[in-house]
Design an enzyme around this catalytic site. Sequence first.
Site, PDB file in Angstrom:
ATOM      1  N   GLY A 179       0.743  -1.287  -0.037  1.00 58.01           N
ATOM      2  CA  GLY A 179      -0.007  -0.024   0.115  1.00 58.01           C
ATOM      3  C   GLY A 179       0.842   1.216  -0.102  1.00 58.01           C
ATOM      4  O   GLY A 179       1.900   1.242   0.680  1.00 58.01           O
ATOM      5  N   ARG A 190     -22.286  12.874  11.607  1.00 53.67           N
ATOM      6  CA  ARG A 190     -22.748  12.165  10.286  1.00 53.67           C
ATOM      7  C   ARG A 190     -23.614  11.080  10.702  1.00 53.67           C
ATOM      8  O   ARG A 190     -24.547  11.026   9.832  1.00 53.67           O
ATOM      9  CB  ARG A 190     -21.189  11.569   9.762  1.00 53.67           C
ATOM     10  CG  ARG A 190     -20.397  12.590   9.285  1.00 53.67           C
ATOM     11  CD  ARG A 190     -18.968  11.985   9.009  1.00 53.67           C
ATOM     12  NE  ARG A 190     -18.221  13.140   8.328  1.00 53.67           N
ATOM     13  CZ  ARG A 190     -16.914  12.979   7.872  1.00 53.67           C
ATOM     14  NH1 ARG A 190     -16.291  11.700   7.789  1.00 53.67           N
ATOM     15  NH2 ARG A 190     -16.298  14.010   7.269  1.00 53.67           N
ATOM     16  N   HIS A 220     -18.838   5.616   3.257  1.00 55.36           N
ATOM     17  CA  HIS A 220     -17.735   6.513   3.119  1.00 55.36           C
ATOM     18  C   HIS A 220     -16.454   5.877   3.710  1.00 55.36           C
ATOM     19  O   HIS A 220     -15.380   6.362   3.172  1.00 55.36           O
ATOM     20  CB  HIS A 220     -18.024   7.711   3.946  1.00 55.36           C
ATOM     21  CG  HIS A 220     -17.101   9.073   3.771  1.00 55.36           C
ATOM     22  ND1 HIS A 220     -16.467   9.421   2.489  1.00 55.36           N
ATOM     23  CD2 HIS A 220     -16.485   9.541   4.478  1.00 55.36           C
ATOM     24  CE1 HIS A 220     -15.488  10.190   2.681  1.00 55.36           C
ATOM     25  NE2 HIS A 220     -15.595  10.360   4.237  1.00 55.36           N
ATOM     26  N   GLU A 233      -6.384   2.888   7.093  1.00 53.24           N
ATOM     27  CA  GLU A 233      -7.879   2.715   7.425  1.00 53.24           C
ATOM     28  C   GLU A 233      -8.076   0.947   7.497  1.00 53.24           C
ATOM     29  O   GLU A 233      -9.097   0.644   7.833  1.00 53.24           O
ATOM     30  CB  GLU A 233      -8.675   3.186   6.134  1.00 53.24           C
ATOM     31  CG  GLU A 233      -9.956   2.975   6.253  1.00 53.24           C
ATOM     32  CD  GLU A 233     -10.808   3.558   5.123  1.00 53.24           C
ATOM     33  OE1 GLU A 233     -10.488   4.692   4.455  1.00 53.24           O
ATOM     34  OE2 GLU A 233     -12.148   3.260   5.052  1.00 53.24           O
ATOM     35  N   ARG A 252     -16.094   7.568  12.939  1.00 56.25           N
ATOM     36  CA  ARG A 252     -14.944   8.845  12.762  1.00 56.25           C
ATOM     37  C   ARG A 252     -15.267   9.902  12.714  1.00 56.25           C
ATOM     38  O   ARG A 252     -16.250  10.221  12.097  1.00 56.25           O
ATOM     39  CB  ARG A 252     -14.045   8.117  11.673  1.00 56.25           C
ATOM     40  CG  ARG A 252     -13.029   9.038  11.486  1.00 56.25           C
ATOM     41  CD  ARG A 252     -12.042   8.202  10.275  1.00 56.25           C
ATOM     42  NE  ARG A 252     -12.740   8.597   9.069  1.00 56.25           N
ATOM     43  CZ  ARG A 252     -12.961   9.614   8.230  1.00 56.25           C
ATOM     44  NH1 ARG A 252     -12.183  10.850   8.731  1.00 56.25           N
ATOM     45  NH2 ARG A 252     -13.316   9.625   7.047  1.00 56.25           N
TER      46      ARG A 252
HETATM   47  C1  LIG Z   1     -13.903  11.084  -1.083  1.00 55.46           C
HETATM   48  C2  LIG Z   1     -13.498  10.855   0.223  1.00 55.46           C
HETATM   49  C3  LIG Z   1     -12.984  12.252   0.981  1.00 55.46           C
HETATM   50  C4  LIG Z   1     -12.126  12.074   2.305  1.00 55.46           C
HETATM   51  N1  LIG Z   1     -11.765  13.004   3.081  1.00 55.46           N
HETATM   52  C5  LIG Z   1     -11.218  12.838   4.054  1.00 55.46           C
HETATM   53  C6  LIG Z   1     -10.899  13.998   4.707  1.00 55.46           C
HETATM   54  O1  LIG Z   1     -11.007  15.347   4.445  1.00 55.46           O
HETATM   55  N2  LIG Z   1     -10.170  14.039   5.681  1.00 55.46           N
HETATM   56  C7  LIG Z   1      -9.803  12.737   6.257  1.00 55.46           C
HETATM   57  O2  LIG Z   1      -9.209  12.821   7.518  1.00 55.46           O
HETATM   58  N3  LIG Z   1     -10.312  11.768   5.702  1.00 55.46           N
HETATM   59  C8  LIG Z   1     -10.972  11.608   4.567  1.00 55.46           C
HETATM   60  N4  LIG Z   1     -11.237  10.641   3.837  1.00 55.46           N
HETATM   61  C9  LIG Z   1     -10.860   9.242   4.482  1.00 55.46           C
HETATM   62  C10 LIG Z   1      -9.262   9.002   4.060  1.00 55.46           C
HETATM   63  O3  LIG Z   1      -9.081   9.516   2.744  1.00 55.46           O
HETATM   64  C11 LIG Z   1      -9.074   7.451   4.082  1.00 55.46           C
HETATM   65  O4  LIG Z   1      -9.504   6.917   5.204  1.00 55.46           O
HETATM   66  C12 LIG Z   1      -7.565   7.288   3.933  1.00 55.46           C
HETATM   67  O5  LIG Z   1      -6.849   8.082   3.066  1.00 55.46           O
HETATM   68  C13 LIG Z   1      -6.962   5.971   3.875  1.00 55.46           C
HETATM   69  O6  LIG Z   1      -5.864   5.963   3.900  1.00 55.46           O
HETATM   70  P1  LIG Z   1      -4.746   4.533   3.657  1.00 55.46           P
HETATM   71  O7  LIG Z   1      -3.413   4.985   3.578  1.00 55.46           O
HETATM   72  O8  LIG Z   1      -5.227   3.748   4.757  1.00 55.46           O
HETATM   73  O9  LIG Z   1      -5.444   3.620   2.458  1.00 55.46           O
HETATM   74  P2  LIG Z   1      -5.463   4.335   0.883  1.00 55.46           P
HETATM   75  O10 LIG Z   1      -5.163   5.633   0.763  1.00 55.46           O
HETATM   76  O11 LIG Z   1      -6.715   3.809   0.330  1.00 55.46           O
HETATM   77  O12 LIG Z   1      -4.484   3.268   0.166  1.00 55.46           O
HETATM   78  C14 LIG Z   1      -4.275   2.102  -0.018  1.00 55.46           C
HETATM   79  C15 LIG Z   1      -3.194   1.460  -0.713  1.00 55.46           C
HETATM   80  O13 LIG Z   1      -3.123   0.197  -0.616  1.00 55.46           O
HETATM   81  C16 LIG Z   1      -2.881  -0.516  -1.916  1.00 55.46           C
HETATM   82  N5  LIG Z   1      -3.588  -1.727  -1.753  1.00 55.46           N
HETATM   83  C17 LIG Z   1      -4.714  -2.247  -1.323  1.00 55.46           C
HETATM   84  N6  LIG Z   1      -4.924  -3.398  -1.434  1.00 55.46           N
HETATM   85  C18 LIG Z   1      -3.817  -3.954  -2.258  1.00 55.46           C
HETATM   86  C19 LIG Z   1      -3.199  -5.245  -2.575  1.00 55.46           C
HETATM   87  N7  LIG Z   1      -3.988  -6.415  -2.282  1.00 55.46           N
HETATM   88  N8  LIG Z   1      -2.105  -5.285  -2.989  1.00 55.46           N
HETATM   89  C20 LIG Z   1      -1.320  -4.304  -3.275  1.00 55.46           C
HETATM   90  N9  LIG Z   1      -1.928  -2.832  -3.119  1.00 55.46           N
HETATM   91  C21 LIG Z   1      -2.840  -2.898  -2.399  1.00 55.46           C
HETATM   92  C22 LIG Z   1      -3.539   0.496  -2.833  1.00 55.46           C
HETATM   93  O14 LIG Z   1      -2.812   0.394  -4.266  1.00 55.46           O
HETATM   94  C23 LIG Z   1      -3.100   1.801  -2.164  1.00 55.46           C
HETATM   95  O15 LIG Z   1      -1.988   2.182  -2.594  1.00 55.46           O
HETATM   96  C24 LIG Z   1     -12.043  10.760   2.820  1.00 55.46           C
HETATM   97  C25 LIG Z   1     -12.588   9.521   2.158  1.00 55.46           C
HETATM   98  C26 LIG Z   1     -13.044   9.469   0.962  1.00 55.46           C
HETATM   99  C27 LIG Z   1     -13.669   8.309   0.242  1.00 55.46           C
END
Ligand SMILES: Cc1cc2nc3c(=O)[nH]c(=O)nc-3n(C[C@H](O)[C@H](O)[C@H](O)COP(=O)(O)OP(=O)(O)OC[C@H]3O[C@@H](n4cnc5c(N)ncnc54)[C@H](O)[C@@H]3O)c2cc1C
Lengths: 250, 666
Positions: free
Chosen positions: B40, B337, B429, B453, B463
């Site tokens: 990720g 929310r 969401h 996440e 959240r």
């Molecule tokens: C529209 C929207 C708006 C948002 N706005 C906000 C905000 O304003 N403030 C806030 O705090 N939060 C916000 N959130 C929530 C927040 O964006 C996410 O919870 C957060 O970005 C998740 O980050 P992450 O690094 O955990 O995962 P992600 O950014 O989802 O990254 C996952 C990574 O894992 C990789 N991956 C997944 N499965 C595999 C696999 N099997 N093999 C290889 N790679 C894989 C993907 O390629 C990616 O690189 C928002 C969410 C949405 C949907």
Amino acid sequence: MKLTLKIWRQKSPKDKGRFETYQVEANPHMSFLEMLDVLNEELIARKEEPVTFEHDCREGICGTCGLVINGQPHGPNQGTATCQLHMRFYKDGDIIVIEPYRASAFPVLKDLAVDRSAFDRIIQAGGFISVNTGAPQDGNAIPIEKDQAAKSFDAAACIGCGACVAACPNASAMLFVSAKVSHLALLPQGKVEAKRRAQAMVKQMDAEGFGMCSNITACEAECPKEISVTNIARLNREYLSSSIGTETKV
Amino acid sequence: MSFDSNVPPGPLAEKWTRYRGTMNLVAPNNKRRIEIIVVGTGLAGASAAATLGELGYNVKCFTFHDSPRRAHSIAAQGGINAAKNYANDGDSVYRLFYDTIKGGDYRSRESNVHRLAEVSRNIIDQAVAQGVPFARDYGGLLDNRSFGGVQVSRTFYARGQTGQQLLLGAYQALSRQIAEGNVQMYNRHEMLDLVLAGGKARGIIVRNLLTGELERHAAHCVVLATGGYGNVFYLSTNAMNCNVTASWRATRRGAYMANPCFTQIHPTCIPQSGDYQSKLTLMSESLRNDGRVWVPKKQDDAKAIREGKKTANDIAEADRDYFLERRYPAFGNLVPRDVASRAAKVACDEGLGVAPTGLAVFLDFEDAIMRYGRSKAHSTGMHNPSDAEVRKLGEKVVEEKYGNLFEMYEKITGEDPYKLPMKIYPAVHYTMGGLWVDYNLETNIPGLFALGECNFSDHGANRLGASALMQGLADGYFVLPYTIGQFLSNEIRTPKFDPNAKEFMDAEKDTRERLERMMNVKGNQSVESFHRRLGKIMWDYCGMSRNADGLKKARKMIQELREEFYRDVFVPGSINDYNPELEKAQRVADFFELGELMVVDALNRNESCGGHFREEYQTEEGEALRDDENYAYVAAWEYKGWEEDPVLHKEELVFENVELKTRSYK
Ligand SMILES: Cc1cc2nc3c(=O)[nH]c(=O)nc-3n(C[C@H](O)[C@H](O)[C@H](O)COP(=O)(O)OP(=O)(O)OC[C@H]3O[C@@H](n4cnc5c(N)ncnc54)[C@H](O)[C@@H]3O)c2cc1C
Ligand code: SF4
Ligand code: FES
């Protein structure tokens, strides 16, 4: 509405590729990519291979999508990525030609999907500020003028989609590279390495086989984030001053 | 397997500092011999991979995207919280901690949340140093705004693209480590299984998405930062390719999945307009500062609007029900929310919805436009301005505040929100549930860590806005790089693993068989159609409100659908090729199993809390009724396969620093 689609089909990077014609029934509320989803569902129902196209956020921010639609990267609307384009801008009976980006630095992988990893390598060459995770000074230690921060942001808004390259008759990547150089050079934190950064990134850009910039500015017109060509002027300044070693203005 | 939260002793505010000061370290010469797999490149993964690379470990980093910069984090809009107290409005680490525990409806672990609040401050400094162009005020200092559920201004932002800018910062740091050779980057590689050797996580099986080839990768430990699973509902605000496969495969190898039924449904999204739709778009929470939510009081009016015979403007003031203001006079349109979402659903269930599908309520800016217009007219010395003049001035003010959102709305719907109220409806969401982790962010499988996440850790049952970005970066920059040393310091003598060892070969074989099985069904229905049907079951029975009968029914329906999938799915193309349909097929297959577990979890939790609303457990006024006596625990599930029920492990939550109270917004 009934539409005729002429879509580029190419099995693999080595395949020569050709246009295929499809009919699809769309409605004006659909987005362009949803229209392609509908086509793909029909192809699957007929046990044919669906059209490969790339997409993810469908909100115009991830930069994954990017089709050349009737000759225009991201289609007819200004400041709009392919995924934000809607079918209400088309009418019954329209013929739509859909192709991948054409640039030797972006080889076609399959159908409409291309390889844009050259952009990653350009960033790796120097598109960063050299700071490790740790305990840097307080975020408010260096005040940054509001307008200056806004200018930096305008450049930082680039989504790395590559449409600028596809739009350019020379397949130059100058708009992309200049956006990153400007984003960082406009901030005090990024100033320190600005020259070295510009030089390293331009060198990598050339190595990747992107063309020269000849100020046609088609890139700016097709950029979904409306990144300004003034960034190119700034890059030229950073680059020239770095290669000459003095603060020459051009 | 160990199931201990491993929370260090000591007073809450000192735990992390003391623990960090006494942790085992890995010496630089040993770091060079240790390999770490990070899956990720979102905020959590990119920040972790970059930082581990800087520390001198050998990192292999994987993403299914074509570039690390495209992870779903890029789409976050609103902002990121930090207890900086720059606004001097009484914010503090403790207050951020408290708000998060309360916002989560008292279902998260105190010690983790406090640490999150502590390191939140470092994140802003780090991001600024990387060149993240946060919004500034006229003095050149960082600007803040407020978000729902709190009384201070602690949200840092970069226009409506905070996630993009933070991710680019992390991506750039990662790119620097790639260039230096400390991180080996594998784009377009999808993890399809976790490999255990001697009970510890030692590698992964990935599929090269361009060639279809399966690869075996070994390391001393594995870090998952693979995002949330909201797409189990088919329609959500998540990017199209978000999926649960990485964490689900870990679950199938013995990792516990915690609180999977805790899902956040965001009240302000653009409603679905047709069956062809596969993605919903979020309209930022900030709109509820000025927008008023309403539906017509009369079903006839609602029907006329649905049929296009009337518009919102035809409904007289007396015939409108501003239901949030009516039900929650104290917080009005700014309730959290979960509360806002449920109220919209109730209105639509009563036949008052205003879109052709019946599923939408109005978000109206008329009052705000006129109010701002009048105040502007007053301040510019206009006397007796006409309504039209006032409106014009007001529209200008609203445009300054929300222009980009109004434009996005118009792009999608073709309607002008300055003239007609927006139509909105709740949509899935965020997922608070995820892999169970201890204080070190380590799962119950030694050597398997989960960040961002994809873990369950900090947000309890709901959240707060702008806290996911904070958590992802806290985990990746400031927590894991330390805590991973606790595991690795015992591994310095462990030689490199052989990816040809039996465990790896077996796992690869399993994966190949799984993919072949899907390819070989050669049935008649598309993957997409199965996903859509699964999503509908989840939404109808395990969405905004749930009840025991519905959940029992849903479990059966999911099992039947899964059977049908393996009997009648059609996956075109071949395994050894770039094949997006096959990618989707195996993701959907995992969603079936996760979906069933979510239903089981929702059925087990006989209380309502945060985003989990069980109809049987509500107050007379229809508010959520928590049961702290019996359910103040984390439900960590051990998966046992299709035929057996999953096994529940409880982590009792101990609240030593906050008092459990009922949330009230009346
Ligand atoms: C529209 C929207 C708006 C948002 N706005 C906000 C905000 O304003 N403030 C806030 O705090 N939060 C916000 N959130 C929530 C927040 O964006 C996410 O919870 C957060 O970005 C998740 O980050 P992450 O690094 O955990 O995962 P992600 O950014 O989802 O990254 C996952 C990574 O894992 C990789 N991956 C997944 N499965 C595999 C696999 N099997 N093999 C290889 N790679 C894989 C993907 O390629 C990616 O690189 C928002 C969410 C949405 C949907
Ligand atoms: S400059 Fe514009 S067109 Fe080029 S990559 Fe960036 S966003 Fe795309
Ligand atoms: S799909 Fe993300 S920008 Fe179009």
